[in-house]
Design a protein around this motif. Structure first.
Motif, PDB file in Angstrom:
ATOM      1  N   ARG A 192       0.818  -1.148   0.080  1.00  0.00           N
ATOM      2  CA  ARG A 192       0.006  -0.066  -0.189  1.00  0.00           C
ATOM      3  C   ARG A 192       0.764   1.157   0.092  1.00  0.00           C
ATOM      4  NH1 ARG A 192      -2.761  -3.132   3.869  1.00  0.00           N
ATOM      5  NH2 ARG A 192      -1.789  -1.896   5.663  1.00  0.00           N
ATOM      6  N   ILE A 230       1.698   1.214  -3.823  1.00  0.00           N
ATOM      7  CA  ILE A 230       0.503   1.258  -4.550  1.00  0.00           C
ATOM      8  C   ILE A 230      -0.663   2.128  -4.330  1.00  0.00           C
ATOM      9  CG2 ILE A 230      -1.341  -0.250  -5.892  1.00  0.00           C
ATOM     10  CD1 ILE A 230       1.910  -0.695  -6.453  1.00  0.00           C
ATOM     11  N   GLN A 233      -9.296   0.213  -3.846  1.00  0.00           N
ATOM     12  CA  GLN A 233     -10.536   0.902  -4.141  1.00  0.00           C
ATOM     13  C   GLN A 233     -11.546   0.334  -3.454  1.00  0.00           C
ATOM     14  OE1 GLN A 233     -10.103   2.026  -8.647  1.00  0.00           O
ATOM     15  NE2 GLN A 233      -9.303   0.065  -8.526  1.00  0.00           N
ATOM     16  N   SER A 236      -9.811  -3.789  -5.328  1.00  0.00           N
ATOM     17  CA  SER A 236      -9.103  -3.883  -6.006  1.00  0.00           C
ATOM     18  C   SER A 236      -7.944  -2.710  -6.046  1.00  0.00           C
ATOM     19  CB  SER A 236      -9.402  -3.916  -7.548  1.00  0.00           C
ATOM     20  OG  SER A 236     -10.116  -2.672  -7.728  1.00  0.00           O
ATOM     21  N   PHE A 237      -6.821  -2.794  -6.736  1.00  0.00           N
ATOM     22  CA  PHE A 237      -5.853  -1.572  -6.792  1.00  0.00           C
ATOM     23  C   PHE A 237      -5.667  -1.053  -8.032  1.00  0.00           C
ATOM     24  CE2 PHE A 237      -4.668  -4.066  -3.088  1.00  0.00           C
ATOM     25  CZ  PHE A 237      -4.452  -3.107  -2.010  1.00  0.00           C
ATOM     26  N   LYS A 238      -5.621   0.384  -8.031  1.00  0.00           N
ATOM     27  CA  LYS A 238      -5.239   0.944  -9.327  1.00  0.00           C
ATOM     28  C   LYS A 238      -3.915   0.513 -10.367  1.00  0.00           C
ATOM     29  CE  LYS A 238      -7.626   5.064  -8.363  1.00  0.00           C
ATOM     30  NZ  LYS A 238      -7.506   6.732  -8.165  1.00  0.00           N
ATOM     31  N   ASP A 239      -3.721   0.324 -11.317  1.00  0.00           N
ATOM     32  CA  ASP A 239      -2.448   0.226 -12.085  1.00  0.00           C
ATOM     33  C   ASP A 239      -1.374   1.238 -11.637  1.00  0.00           C
ATOM     34  OD1 ASP A 239      -3.554  -1.753 -13.203  1.00  0.00           O
ATOM     35  OD2 ASP A 239      -4.310  -0.635 -15.112  1.00  0.00           O
ATOM     36  N   THR A 246       1.784   3.294  -9.567  1.00  0.00           N
ATOM     37  CA  THR A 246       1.956   3.403  -8.074  1.00  0.00           C
ATOM     38  C   THR A 246       1.746   4.934  -7.854  1.00  0.00           C
ATOM     39  OG1 THR A 246       4.310   4.210  -8.629  1.00  0.00           O
ATOM     40  CG2 THR A 246       4.081   1.719  -8.391  1.00  0.00           C
ATOM     41  N   ILE A 247       1.889   5.236  -6.429  1.00  0.00           N
ATOM     42  CA  ILE A 247       1.540   6.690  -5.993  1.00  0.00           C
ATOM     43  C   ILE A 247       3.066   7.254  -5.831  1.00  0.00           C
ATOM     44  CG2 ILE A 247      -0.474   5.982  -4.832  1.00  0.00           C
ATOM     45  CD1 ILE A 247       0.840   6.084  -2.342  1.00  0.00           C
ATOM     46  N   ARG A 270       5.430  -2.518 -11.913  1.00  0.00           N
ATOM     47  CA  ARG A 270       4.719  -1.306 -11.767  1.00  0.00           C
ATOM     48  C   ARG A 270       5.108   0.198 -11.607  1.00  0.00           C
ATOM     49  NH1 ARG A 270      -0.725  -1.645  -9.431  1.00  0.00           N
ATOM     50  NH2 ARG A 270      -1.600  -3.766  -9.619  1.00  0.00           N
TER      51      ARG A 270
END
Length: 704
Positions: A517, A520, A524, A528-531, A533-534, A610
């Motif tokens: 986390r 990434i 949501q 699920s996780f968005k494509d 990274t942050i 990613r």
């Protein structure tokens, strides 16, 4: 049966001496020293006497590490297999001796030399002459002497050897004390078995010219050896427990031994190098032949051959090599696995040798590890390898034990018995208590329903019979392979045995989830996780760089020391710090992912992808700590009020006077001295002290 042997004994001294240069566990080195079993002593000759007490032309040679006790030898013992036994045994004793030989032949060497067993033996009817004093001493045959060690015969000194003493007492053989224990004060203590060194007594003979009285054991041993060599009664001798290596097996599988036996003369010759490697022929039936011949003898067309050098007909050796023939040098092929011209390329071998770290169990100490060292030294002598030793460092990994099992006891009425109140627990019924019925009380575990009943917690090696086997597939299915891998490393030091605890894996699983986390982002609403990274492309702050590089330094050091558990702790501290930042700079996160990859390779690969990389992170260099960011730039600054130290504050190096005063004003301990006060002046020495002088005219009076 005649067998092929490798002369490992020729390397005994080198195998011993070079142990000192190795970074191995001392216990493993000591096991090899004991297995090689080097001892210094003397070979002494005892003349066999005939029926009239006259010396014959036959001698019994003994090896002893205590030549200083020669005058105390009151009998001799030969092994049942001794080659001269049939020569000197008397007619009257022959039947008893033959029966005893048959009795001994049914025992293993281990059974025969068991220290606790009752000693047995038979008098041969014959005597030998003690070379030191000319005494005629009886010759016995006993199974506690082995033909395979030393000379197969011993001089027995019952006053100074426990085993000899037990035998002498049983068969009423004289005992003569020749070494005085200076620590014994009483006459009674002086007559007890003493196997140590001391001062020699009762050890002088005018007839033989040997006098060692009042010498120390060490001095006496040297003098006896010198006398024996001068008079022809013996010589100095170095002995080894190590025996040459039996290197032939009567089975099909295994490397063929490249030896030919010429039909005409029976001479054995080596197959030429041009014909190597010699491979096994295909056999449909490789069961035992029933004739004593190895299974390879069934391959008649392969066995019958011709010596190409002479053109003479010959037969191939049909025994094969043991598995050690391949496992002793496999590490060299790892360096150059596709080389068809040589065992290993010289330049590659020089680059990679010796192996930096060998990880394996202690059970390999006197087999694989010793054999590999011998093999490697032979290769070193013929110029194939450049180092004297194959493995620089050996690490014995600990085992993972099953989960803790709690044991309680019940008496005959079915009532629980506390483990700390009964001495004879083995008389009660043992029962296993489920973990949910157990609680901890202080340093002990007790029954929840009755805390007065103390239990015994213990972890056992995993085994099907105990029902404590943890299937790793089940763990991977629930938590993932990285969680299992990480937990095994987090359980404790690599070299220690550790207890499995399934609930413990949840902690490292949560750490990996937090790491995911951190890079990434939060999931949501549907989980699920968005494509992507942050991470951001911002320049890292000084605080972030320091946090990263301290983590790199910590993890690197712990990996090199195999303290993987504390390396993981360092990464957990980094993640905790990173969650407090306002952003996650790419330069920081990418380095951390590389740092994590040896521990959790699957998740690290996914994160690396990613982060926008198309190649595997396996091709990336491992991060290196920058010393610039490892410096501790904060200092503890004492703060005085009117010249009296009232507390300290932590400031950055180069902190200004205003910043230091501001920090002091915010400190809970110091603010009570400064709040509402008029400041006359401030004295600030950077990095040394802050002294605040209050205006006394404005200081309010206080009452006690």
């Amino acid at each position: 049966m005649r067998q092929w042997m490798l002369k490992i004994t020729a390397y005994a001294d080198r195998l011993l001496e070079d142990l000192d240069e190795l970074e191995w566990p001392e216990s493993i080195k000591e096991m090899q020293r004991n297995w090689i079993g080097r001892s210094e002593g003397a070979e002494l000759n005892f003349s066999i006497l005939d029926g009239q007490g006259q010396e014959t032309d036959k001698n019994i040679t003994v090896y002893t590490t205590r030549p200083d006790t020669l005058f105390g030898a009151t009998y001799m013992v030969v092994a049942p297999e001794h080659h001269l036994l049939s020569y000197f045994v008397t007619a009257e004793q022959k039947h008893q001796v033959e029966e005893y030989k048959d009795f001994a032949s049914r025992k293993s060497d281990l059974e025969r030399t068991e220290l606790q067993k009752e000693k047995t033996g038979v008098f041969t009817g014959c005597y030998a002459k003690n070379p030191a004093n000319g005494d005629a001493i009886p010759i016995w045959v006993a199974d506690y002497v082995l033909a395979s060690y030393g000379t197969g015969a011993i001089m027995a000194v019952p006053a100074h050897d426990t085993r000899d003493n037990e035998f002498a007492l049983k068969y009423n053989i004289p005992i003569k004390w020749v070494v005085r224990n200076e620590a014994n004060s009483s006459e009674e203590e002086a007559k007890q078995v003493f196997a140590g060194v001391g001062i020699i007594e009762n050890s002088s003979s005018v007839e033989t010219g040997l006098d060692i009285n009042q010498l120390s054991s060490k001095e006496a041993a040297l003098k006896v050896i010198e006398w024996a060599e001068r008079t022809g009664n013996g010589k100095k001798k170095v002995n080894y427990k190590l025996r040459d290596w039996l290197f032939a097996r009567q089975r099909y599988w295994g490397e063929p031994i490249p030896i030919l036996i010429l039909d005409e003369s029976g001479e054995t010759i080596a197959v030429s190098e041009s014909e190597l490697p010699l491979t096994l022929p295909e056999l449909n039936d490789f069961t035992p032949t029933g004739t004593g011949e190895p299974p390879l003898s069934k391959a008649v067309s392969w066995v019958n051959t011709v010596d190409h050098a002479t053109g003479k007909s010959a037969k191939r050796e049909t025994s094969t090599m043991p598995q050690w023939a391949g496992s002793c040098w496999y590490y060299l092929r790892f360096m150059d696995p596709k080389n068809t011209e040589a065992l290993v390329d010289k330049e590659k071998e020089k680059y990679w040798s010796p192996v930096d770290v060998y990880v394996g169990g202690a059970e390999h100490a006197v087999l694989h590890l010793l054999y590999s060292r011998f093999w490697h030294k032979v290769l070193y002598d013929i110029g194939v390898v450049s180092t004297k030793e194959p493995f620089k460092c050996v690490i014995n990994q600990g085992i993972i034990l099953g989960e803790v099992q709690y044991t309680a006891w019940k008496d005959q009425e079915g009532n629980y018995v506390s483990a700390d109140t009964e001495e004879r627990l083995n008389e009660h019924q043992q029962v296993t208590i489920p973990e949910e019925k157990v609680m901890k009380s202080g340093d002990h575990f007790v029954l929840k329903e009755d805390p007065s009943i103390r239990l015994i917690p213990r972890s056992y090696k995993m085994s099907k019979s105990r029902g404590n086997v943890v299937n790793p597939d089940d763990v991977v299915l629930e938590y993932g392979a990285d969680s299992l891998r990480l937990y095994e490393m987090f359980m404790g030091p690599f070299r220690d045995s550790k207890t499995w605890n399934t609930s413990g894996i949840e902690g490292v699983h949560r750490f990996l989830a937090r790491t995911w986390r951190l890079v990434i982002g939060s999931p949501q609403s549907d989980g699920s996780f968005k494509d992507g990274t942050i991470v951001t492309d911002d320049e890292p702050t000084l605080e972030q760089l320091r946090s990263l590089h301290k983590c790199i330094a910590k993890v690197t050091e712990e990996i090199e020391s195999t303290r993987f558990n504390t390396g993981i702790s360092g990464m957990m501290e980094f993640v905790n710090a990173a969650y407090k930042w306002n952003n996650q700079p790419r330069g920081i996160i990418e380095s951390f992912v590389l740092l994590l990859s040896p521990y959790a390779p699957h998740m690290a690969e996914e994160l690396w992808s990613r982060l926008g990389h198309s190649n595997s992170l396996a091709y990336e260099s491992f991060p290196k700590a920058d010393p610039e960011f490892l410096k501790d730039t904060t200092i503890v600054l004492p703060v005085q009020i009117n010249g009296k130290t009232r507390g300290t504050i932590e400031v950055e190096e180069g902190c200004s006077e205003d910043d230091a005063f501001a920090l002091a004003s915010q400190d809970k301990k110091l603010e009570k001295y400064l709040d509402g006060q008029s400041i006359k002046k401030r004295i600030y020495v950077p990095g040394k002290i802050l002294n605040v002088i209050l205006d006394r005219t404005n200081v309010k009076a206080t009452t006690k």
